[in-house]
Every structure is written in structure tokens, then in C-alpha cells.
Motif scaffolding. Structure first.
Motif, PDB file in Angstrom:
ATOM      1  N   UNK A 198       0.802  -1.218   0.000  1.00  0.00           N
ATOM      2  CA  UNK A 198       0.000   0.000   0.000  1.00  0.00           C
ATOM      3  C   UNK A 198       0.837   1.270   0.000  1.00  0.00           C
ATOM      4  N   UNK A 199       2.154   1.124  -0.123  1.00  0.00           N
ATOM      5  CA  UNK A 199       3.021   2.296  -0.170  1.00  0.00           C
ATOM      6  C   UNK A 199       3.195   2.999   1.159  1.00  0.00           C
ATOM      7  N   UNK A 200       2.926   2.298   2.265  1.00  0.00           N
ATOM      8  CA  UNK A 200       3.122   2.934   3.569  1.00  0.00           C
ATOM      9  C   UNK A 200       4.606   3.202   3.796  1.00  0.00           C
ATOM     10  N   UNK A 201       4.888   4.300   4.494  1.00  0.00           N
ATOM     11  CA  UNK A 201       6.280   4.702   4.634  1.00  0.00           C
ATOM     12  C   UNK A 201       7.093   3.620   5.334  1.00  0.00           C
ATOM     13  N   UNK A 202       8.290   3.427   4.831  1.00  0.00           N
ATOM     14  CA  UNK A 202       9.193   2.439   5.389  1.00  0.00           C
ATOM     15  C   UNK A 202       8.942   1.024   4.921  1.00  0.00           C
ATOM     16  N   UNK A 203       7.993   0.834   4.001  1.00  0.00           N
ATOM     17  CA  UNK A 203       7.750  -0.498   3.437  1.00  0.00           C
ATOM     18  C   UNK A 203       8.242  -0.525   1.999  1.00  0.00           C
ATOM     19  N   UNK A 204       8.641  -1.699   1.539  1.00  0.00           N
ATOM     20  CA  UNK A 204       9.190  -1.808   0.184  1.00  0.00           C
ATOM     21  C   UNK A 204       8.752  -3.113  -0.446  1.00  0.00           C
TER      22      UNK A 204
END
Length: 463
Positions: free
Chosen positions: A46-52
Motif C-alpha cells: 500500500x506504499x506505507x512509509x518504510x515499506x518496500x
């Protein structure tokens, strides 16, 4: 330690790291191929910060990486999350990151710090992924910050059996040798003979001799910047003995000394046109037949006598002599760092150091810059109405308050008396420790406030 960053010219077929913000995620996804849309949906990314997420090519091989981030000061830690999560391979930042100087510096700093590990006593797996280091000024600044932070962390993480006053002095000498600085050290009874009586009084109870470490670097005619760091290599509390549980982290009580050595490294590596001086009173606060006692009256370099209300308030005593010496040269900027009071932690928590200053311009610069770059400090007042709480019936002052409240302010009031003479003085009361790990910030010793301080000094004196 930082060999997971390699010159961009050495990177073989690197995969590009693309970035997407939460607000721009839907529009970004709409522009992708059906394959990548399906892959993202299947992985619930979902493009949440800190995820890749690794995105595949049509043949199933990895095509690129997408990182969720926000373009703010905390972006450092978004990029740090990549280092230990990406599989073996080589990766590069996308062009839009490289072209944004601020973001590039944050990204590269995150990549450096994401690979920090303290492996002196046990093997810790190195990152599998490698990252192409941009050949830019922004990347150079990021590396400088990372190496200063790593030095501070390393020094704090070493246990007291291997980081006593002598070893701390060796660390300062090693740093001085790297940058052609000079170091002198006053050891043991020589402290008393050369009028550093408070440092000697606190440290004489240990069989590891106390000392004052004095490092100088730069043009003697350049503006004077002096750093003072509390170097209590282990703190039992003295005769006001700490409970065993409160001693478990006391190897970090030299965290102030670690900060100023890390900051000094940044200053010297950047070749700031200043006359730098670093003063570290290095002691252990131990219990012995020779240790100082509650109700003792000790002298200080300034000639101010101090009644010892509590032997566990030793940090301000050793800092008093160092600050007096620092202020005697009338520096333009005097900064001290210290793991000084639990009261500051109660007031602001573990991740927000308390800032005190006699100069609004310096205080505002440190606080505003710290918030801007994600290395925060928060100003508390040097509240004069509380100064009588330090009164003593037998000496010029006590080292603790007669009351139970405002402990961080009381400590700053005590130090303020000895910092007089500096044009602009700031005192930073910090934790110097991460109680739990997050990407780029593993559990253990931490640098706090030194990136902000370096940026302020760079803005003031940089070329």
C-alpha cells in the motif's frame, strides 16, 4: 562497517529504487503495467512509509524496487529500512532522489545508518544488499554524518570494562591522529595540582585514574568553538548507590563524551574553519575508601565551593571544572553534552534531548535545525527563580536541589554558573541510548543532537 555502499562506478546492473508517497500512491499504481498492478495487489503493498516491494520483470526476474516514504526529515529512516530487508543484489537510487539535494542526503544517510551494527563481541550478519553511492556533495555530507554517528554509537556500546577513562582517552587520541589534532591529558593527582579539583574528587574513588582529555584542532586564529562532554565511564552512584537495575545502562554515562567526539569528527572531516577544542572529564564514580561522600565540601576550578548533597549528581561536578576551563578562552560557541538527569527524560522522554542555553540565537538555531533535519532537541528554561534551591549553609552552592522537582533545570542552573564567559553556551541533556531497535536505530548507544549541532556550525562557519 559501511562497505554495503559502493562507488556508483562499481555497481553492476543495479536495480533502481523507486519512491512513492502515500498521497501519490494511487496515481502511481494507475500508471503501472497490468503485471505490476497484479503483483502489488497480491502482495497487499500500500506504499506505507518504510515499506518496500521488489517488482518482477516479465521473465520473473527482479526488475526494480519500490519504497514507500514521505519527503520529510524522517525519510532517513524510510531508506534505512531497505538495507536489511532487500535480498542480495545491487541497488541504486532513482534520478528524482539524486536531483533533490536534501532528499539525496537523507536517503544516503539512511542507507549508511541502516547498515550500522556493533559487532565487537559477537558476529552480526552484514547486509546482503549493496547500494551505489552517488558521487555528490550530498552523499559526502551524509557519509560524514554517518561516520560521526557511528563513532558515538560505538563508544557508548563498549562496556565499562573495556571503556574506562584511559580507553576513552585512547579513543580521543586515535581520532586526533586521524585529523592531525593535538591531545593532552591530565591524569590522577595531577588534576588536583593543576586545579581541576572537582574532576579529581569524583574520580579518585576508582582504581582507574580520572583524567581531563583536551583536544585541539584548526587554525589558532579562527573562531573558537569548544565542545565539552561528560565522560563518566561507569556510574555506580557512589555512596548514594544506585539500585542494581539502575546500573545496567551506566556504561552509557560517558554518552556526552561520545557525542562530542562524534561531532568533532564531523567538524574536522568537513574542515570547518574553526579553532576546535574538545574537553572531556573522564572518570568512574565508584565506591571505595577513597571515594567522595555525601556532605563533603569540594572545591572547583572556578573557586566555587560545592556541598555534595548527593554523590549520584556527579556529572555536573566534573563538568563544572571542564566548563570553567572552556569558558576561560571566551569561545564564540560552547556546547556541552551530558547524560545528566533522569528529570529531563521524565519531561521529554528518551528520544528528545533537553536543550538549555544563555543565547536565544544559538538555542533557536539548534531547535529549529534539529526539527528540520530530524535530530530534535527541545529548549527548556534556565529558570532563575529556582536558583535559591541550590543554596547551601556550608558552601557556595549545593550540587542538588533542596526540593524534588525541576531537576533538569536545577542541573542547568548549576552548570550555568561555570559556563559564564562563553558568548553563546548550550547544554544538551540527553539519553544517548535506544531502548529498542528500529531501522537505522538499533538498540544500544545513540547519537542525539550532533547532526543538528553540526548543521548549525556549518551554517555559521562553513565555506
Amino acid at each position: 562497517m559501511f562497505d554495503h555502499l559502493i562507488p556508483a562506478s562499481s555497481a553492476q546492473n543495479p536495480l533502481t529504487i523507486h519512491t512513492v508517497t502515500t498521497s501519490g500512491f494511487d496515481a502511481w499504481v494507475n500508471g503501472l503495467s497490468d503485471l505490476h498492478k497484479s503483483w502489488i495487489g497480491a502482495n497487499r503493498f500500500e506504499g506505507k512509509r518504510g515499506t518496500s516491494l521488489l517488482l518482477p520483470a516479465a521473465d520473473g526476474a527482479a526488475a526494480c524496487v519500490v519504497l514507500g516514504f514521505e519527503n520529510d526529515a524522517k525519510a532517513v529512516w524510510d531508506f534505512a529500512s531497505l538495507v536489511m530487508t532487500l535480498p542480495k543484489g545491487t541497488y541504486q537510487l532513482e534520478t528524482s532522489v539524486l536531483e533533490d539535494e536534501t532528499l539525496c542526503e537523507r536517503a544516503v544517510l539512511g542507507l549508511y545508518l541502516g547498515g550500522y551494527r556493533f559487532d565487537r563481541y559477537r558476529k552480526i550478519d552484514a547486509p546482503l544488499a549493496q547500494f551505489a553511492r552517488p558521487d555528490t556533495a550530498a552523499a559526502d555530507r551524509a557519509e560524514n554524518s554517518a561516520r560521526g554517528i557511528a563513532l558515538a554509537r560505538d563508544l557508548i556500546n563498549v562496556p565499562a570494562n573495556d571503556m574506562g577513562p584511559a580507553e576513552l582517552a585512547d579513543a580521543a587520541s586515535s581520532l586526533a591522529g586521524e585529523f592531525d589534532a593535538s591531545v593532552t591529558t591530565i591524569i590522577g593527582e595531577e588534576l588536583e595540582k593543576q586545579n581541576f579539583p572537582a574532576i579529581y574528587a569524583v574520580g579518585k574513588g576508582s582504581d582507574r585514574a580520572p583524567r581531563l582529555i583536551d583536544m585541539r584542532w584548526g587554525d589558532e586564529n579562527a573562531p573558537r568553538v569548544t565542545l565539552v562532554g561528560k565522560g563518566v565511564c561507569f556510574d555506580t552512584g557512589g555512596y548514594d548507590l544506585k539500585p542494581a537495575s539502575n546500573m545496567l545502562l551506566m556504561k552509557k554515562d560517558m554518552g556526552g563524551a561520545a557525542q562530542v567526539l562524534g561531532l568533532a569528527r564531523m567538524i574536522m572531516a568537513a574542515k570547518l574553519p574553526v579553532r576546535l577544542r574538545v574537553l572531556i572529564p573522564a572518570v568512574e564514580n565508584m565506591v571505595s575508601g577513597n571515594a567522595f561522600r555525601p556532605s563533603d565540601v569540594i572545591n572547583t576550578r572556578k573557586g566555587v565551593t560545592v556541598e555534595v548533597g548527593n554523590t549520584d549528581a556527579e556529572g555536573r561536578l566534573v563538568l563544572s571544572d571542564a566548563l570553567t576551563e572552556a569558558a576561560s578562552e571566551d569561545p564564540e560557541v560552547l556546547l556541552d553534552f551530558a547524560t545528566l538527569t533522569g528529570a529531563a527524560r521524565v519531561a521529554l522522554g528518551l528520544g528528545l534531548p533537553a536543550l538549555f542555553s544563555n543565547n536565544d540565537e544559538l538555542a533557536n538555531a539548534l531547535q529549529n535545525t534539529g526539527m528540520e533535519i530530524g535530530d530534535p532537541v527541545w529548549r527548556l528554561p534556565i529558570w532563575e527563580d529556582y536558583r535559591p534551591l541550590l543554596d547551601s549553609r556550608v558552601a557556595d552552592t549545593n550540587n542538588i536541589s533542596s526540593g524534588a522537582f525541576g531537576g533538569a533545570i536545577i542541573a542547568a542552573l548549576f552548570l550555568d554558573r561555570f559556563a559564564q564567559g562563553a558568548k553563546a553556551w548550550a547544554h544538551i541533556d540527553l539519553m544517548a541510548w535506544n531502548p529498542s531497535g528500529t531501522p537505522g536505530k538499533p538498540e544500544g548507544g545513540e547519537a542525539q543532537g550532533i547532526r543538528a549541532a553540526f548543521r548549525v556550525l556549518s551554517d555559521r562557519y562553513g565555506q
